[in-house]
Design a protein around this motif. Structure first.
Motif, PDB file in Angstrom:
ATOM      1  N   LYS A  81      48.280  71.151   5.282  1.00 12.99           N
ATOM      2  CA  LYS A  81      48.538  70.006   6.155  1.00 12.99           C
ATOM      3  C   LYS A  81      50.033  69.687   6.178  1.00 12.99           C
ATOM      4  O   LYS A  81      50.603  69.415   7.233  1.00 12.99           O
ATOM      5  N   ALA A  82      50.672  69.735   5.007  1.00 14.54           N
ATOM      6  CA  ALA A  82      52.112  69.466   4.928  1.00 14.54           C
ATOM      7  C   ALA A  82      52.899  70.529   5.697  1.00 14.54           C
ATOM      8  O   ALA A  82      53.861  70.206   6.409  1.00 14.54           O
ATOM      9  N   ARG A  86      55.239  69.829   8.837  1.00 13.86           N
ATOM     10  CA  ARG A  86      56.636  70.267   8.839  1.00 13.86           C
ATOM     11  C   ARG A  86      56.921  71.142  10.066  1.00 13.86           C
ATOM     12  O   ARG A  86      57.942  70.970  10.740  1.00 13.86           O
ATOM     13  N   ASN A  87      56.006  72.058  10.374  1.00  9.24           N
ATOM     14  CA  ASN A  87      56.184  72.905  11.561  1.00  9.24           C
ATOM     15  C   ASN A  87      56.173  72.070  12.837  1.00  9.24           C
ATOM     16  O   ASN A  87      56.940  72.345  13.766  1.00  9.24           O
ATOM     17  N   ALA A  93      61.635  68.670  16.919  1.00  9.34           N
ATOM     18  CA  ALA A  93      63.098  68.638  16.868  1.00  9.34           C
ATOM     19  C   ALA A  93      63.692  69.664  17.839  1.00  9.34           C
ATOM     20  O   ALA A  93      64.648  69.364  18.567  1.00  9.34           O
ATOM     21  N   LYS A  94      63.117  70.871  17.854  1.00  2.92           N
ATOM     22  CA  LYS A  94      63.618  71.893  18.779  1.00  2.92           C
ATOM     23  C   LYS A  94      63.358  71.482  20.226  1.00  2.92           C
ATOM     24  O   LYS A  94      64.192  71.715  21.103  1.00  2.92           O
TER      25      LYS A  94
END
Length: 142
Positions: A81-82, A86-87, A93-94
């Motif tokens: 899940k983390a 994060r992905n 962000a991208k």
């Protein structure tokens, strides 16, 4: 007569003991000495207790292993899940960076368009001024 019987019994017990046979407390004929038989019974009980404790220990260890496996699975789920989160954050962000670049390109295009419009306005303003002067001169000449 009782003494004689006891004496004969004692002699027969000694003769049997030499042959490796003994009478127990219930006067049953045994192949083991009473002490050895008693120690064997005690050892049997100790082994049974030990076996019961081993079984209990194995149950506890089994429960502990199930708990550890459950915690490992939950940890793995949280880890995945983390990683997913994060992905996702990297993707967002991208995506924002790409959107920002698109907006910057759009700003540059609009600035260039504004500059073209400014130049066109100045040109048209000059043309208008020239035409107004021509009209004024024409009106004055008439």
């Amino acid at each position: 007569m009782i003494l004689l019987t006891a004496g004969v019994l004692t002699m027969s017990k000694d003769a049997l003991a030499e042959a490796g046979c003994y009478f127990d407390e219930l006067n049953k004929l045994r192949a083991l000495e009473p002490d050895v038989s008693q120690k064997t019974s005690e050892l049997k009980e100790d082994c049974k207790d030990f076996l019961d404790k081993i079984v209990q220990f194995l149950k506890i260890v089994g429960g502990l292993m199930e708990l550890v496996d459950e915690l490992a699975n939950e940890t793995e789920r949280e880890k995945l899940k983390a990683l997913g989160t994060r992905n996702l954050l990297k993707f967002v962000a991208k995506q924002r960076e790409a959107q920002q670049q698109q907006l910057q390109v759009l700003i540059v295009e609009k600035m260039m368009q504004l500059e073209r419009y400014r130049i066109e306005y100045e040109t048209l303003s000059k043309v208008e001024l020239e035409q107004n002067e021509f009209i004024n001169q024409y009106i004055l000449q008439m």
